[in-house]
Design a protein around this motif. Structure first.
Motif, PDB file in Angstrom:
ATOM      1  N   ASN A 216       0.834  -1.198   0.000  1.00 48.66           N
ATOM      2  CA  ASN A 216       0.000   0.000   0.000  1.00 48.66           C
ATOM      3  C   ASN A 216       0.870   1.250   0.000  1.00 48.66           C
ATOM      4  OD1 ASN A 216       0.893   0.325   2.653  1.00 48.66           O
ATOM      5  ND2 ASN A 216      -0.926  -0.623   3.525  1.00 48.66           N
ATOM      6  N   ASN A 217       0.269   2.389   0.270  1.00 48.79           N
ATOM      7  CA  ASN A 217       0.990   3.651   0.193  1.00 48.79           C
ATOM      8  C   ASN A 217       2.169   3.730   1.164  1.00 48.79           C
ATOM      9  OD1 ASN A 217       0.636   5.803  -1.598  1.00 48.79           O
ATOM     10  ND2 ASN A 217      -0.041   7.180   0.024  1.00 48.79           N
TER      11      ASN A 217
ATOM     12  N   ILE B   2      -0.420   2.948  -9.336  1.00 49.30           N
ATOM     13  CA  ILE B   2      -1.027   2.319  -8.161  1.00 49.30           C
ATOM     14  C   ILE B   2      -0.913   0.805  -8.268  1.00 49.30           C
ATOM     15  CG2 ILE B   2      -3.119   2.089  -6.791  1.00 49.30           C
ATOM     16  CD1 ILE B   2      -1.959   4.928  -6.843  1.00 49.30           C
TER      17      ILE B   2
ATOM     18  N   GLU C 162      -5.567   6.952  -6.102  1.00 46.35           N
ATOM     19  CA  GLU C 162      -6.139   5.687  -5.622  1.00 46.35           C
ATOM     20  C   GLU C 162      -7.621   5.822  -5.308  1.00 46.35           C
ATOM     21  OE1 GLU C 162      -4.354   1.967  -3.110  1.00 46.35           O
ATOM     22  OE2 GLU C 162      -3.675   3.996  -2.644  1.00 46.35           O
TER      23      GLU C 162
END
Length: 398
Positions: free
Chosen positions: A36-37, A71, A366
């Protein structure tokens, strides 16, 4: 992870003030694992690229932009095939591709060229779409071949220019290579674009209108003004009811460009003109997902059989079924640059972030529901573009 904005900006300024082509390291946002981020990491010590072959061009990045592909790549999408493309001897090895720099769009200035480069020289302003197996543009510098680079449109700032290369390369590959369209055969062709308010959609509308096509777009109600302003002839709100039924009331189409995927494939094919060379082109394909889940050989074979089966089935119904792929192409961007400078194609920039705010830019992309592109300014933008370090995020909506 989020870093202190002031420290990152100071670091970037300090590095930019020195000779870029002589340094071995540079500031960049990297990932050391997929996820994830939180896997995004700022570093001042990323390996700086250099010109290592006669055809290479070293570019100082002024601006980059993010796409849904970034992403997906952050999460590991396509990692099996891309790792093999980066390093053919890495087959079966884990983690050898890291650190990875994301970002497929770049607008900047040429710093250095290989001895065989004939179309560019240091100081030229350029733009490019970066192949997914190469290190990306969320860094001070990027290294590409001469054939992947194009002279930036004179009428655009770097911030504006960075919004176009990836979507242009994707749209051209889908519409020209898979869809069979070009500026000489588009007059009065009826084209449907599903999901028309994102980057690929907004570019495709303008390109097709410049070529003389009739363009119908599906999007949500709050994006209707945007796509009509870009030239869409008819707009169908997919949130207002049965979009398939509403589109079925219209005259059938010569080409459909599907940016949405999912169940749209089930009803979209019936909207094409039968036995007239009509084509359905989807950009949402299972190719890389199959390779990720099944391995290189089995995934490629499964994908090939799947495409062949769908192509044969639809050919029997009088239409062509095609997959579209992102294909970076410098000479193709030369033609796009001419259309931009002629006022036929406008940049559609929804949000702009500073280099220190890359994680925030990823969060924005996202969330989806894009209205154009999300841009990251890497070097300080030229005057007159409306972006300053104090402003942070800016909006430039058409």
């Amino acid at each position: 992870m989020l870093c202190n904005s002031g420290n990152i900006i100071c670091s970037l300024r300090r590095n930019l003030s020195s000779s870029s082509r002589l340094r071995s390291s540079m500031p960049a946002w990297v990932i050391d694992e997929y996820g994830n981020n939180g896997v995004l990491r700022f570093t001042e010590d990323a390996t700086a690229p250099s010109v290592n072959s006669a055809s290479e061009v070293l570019i100082q990045v002024h601006a980059a932009s993010l796409n849904p592909l970034d992403i997906s790549m952050r999460r590991g999408y396509g990692s099996n095939l891309l790792k093999l493309r980066r390093d053919p001897v890495s087959l079966g090895q884990n983690g050898g591709e890291f650190p990875i720099i994301l970002g497929r769009d770049v607008s900047g200035m040429v710093l250095d060229c290989g001895s065989g480069v004939t179309h560019f020289k240091p100081g030229d302003e350029v733009w490019a779409a970066i192949p997914p197996w190469k290190q990306g543009s969320l860094a001070e510098m990027v290294n590409l071949t001469e054939y992947e680079v194009s002279h930036k449109p004179r009428s655009l700032s770097h911030r504006e220019a960075a919004s176009i290369p990836y979507v242009a390369a994707t749209a051209l590959s889908a519409l020209v290579n898979a869809g069979g369209l070009c500026r000489n055969n588009c007059t009065n062709k009826r084209v449907l674009i599903t999901g028309g308010s994102g980057g690929v959609g907004t570019f495709s509308i303008q390109l097709l209108k410049a070529w003389g096509a009739h363009v119908t777009v599906t999007c949500s109600h709050n994006a209707e003004g945007l796509v009509r302003g870009l030239g869409a002839d008819e707009v169908v709100d997919y949130t207002a009811g049965d979009v398939a039924t509403e589109l079925g009331l219209l005259e059938k189409f010569d080409v459909i460009l599907d940016n949405v995927g999912g169940d749209s494939e089930q009803w979209a094919l019936g909207l094409l003109k039968s036995w007239s060379g009509a084509k359905y082109v989807t950009l949402v394909t299972p190719f890389l997902l199959n390779i990720d889940s099944m391995g290189l050989l089995e995934g490629a074979v499964h994908s090939g059989l799947n495409l062949h089966q769908k192509a044969i089935t639809n050919m029997c119904n009088g239409v062509f079924y095609r997959w579209g792929f992102y294909a970076p192409d410098g000479p193709a961007l030369d033609e796009v640059s001419q259309l931009v400078d002629a006022g036929k194609i406008l940049p559609v920039v929804e949000d702009t972030f500073l280099f220190s705010q890359v994680p925030l830019a990823f969060q924005k992309v996202e969330r989806g529901h894009a209205r154009g592109k999300t841009v990251v300014t890497v070097a300080q933008e030229e005057e007159g573009t409306g972006v300053t370090e104090e402003e942070g995020v800016t909006n430039n909506k058409i």
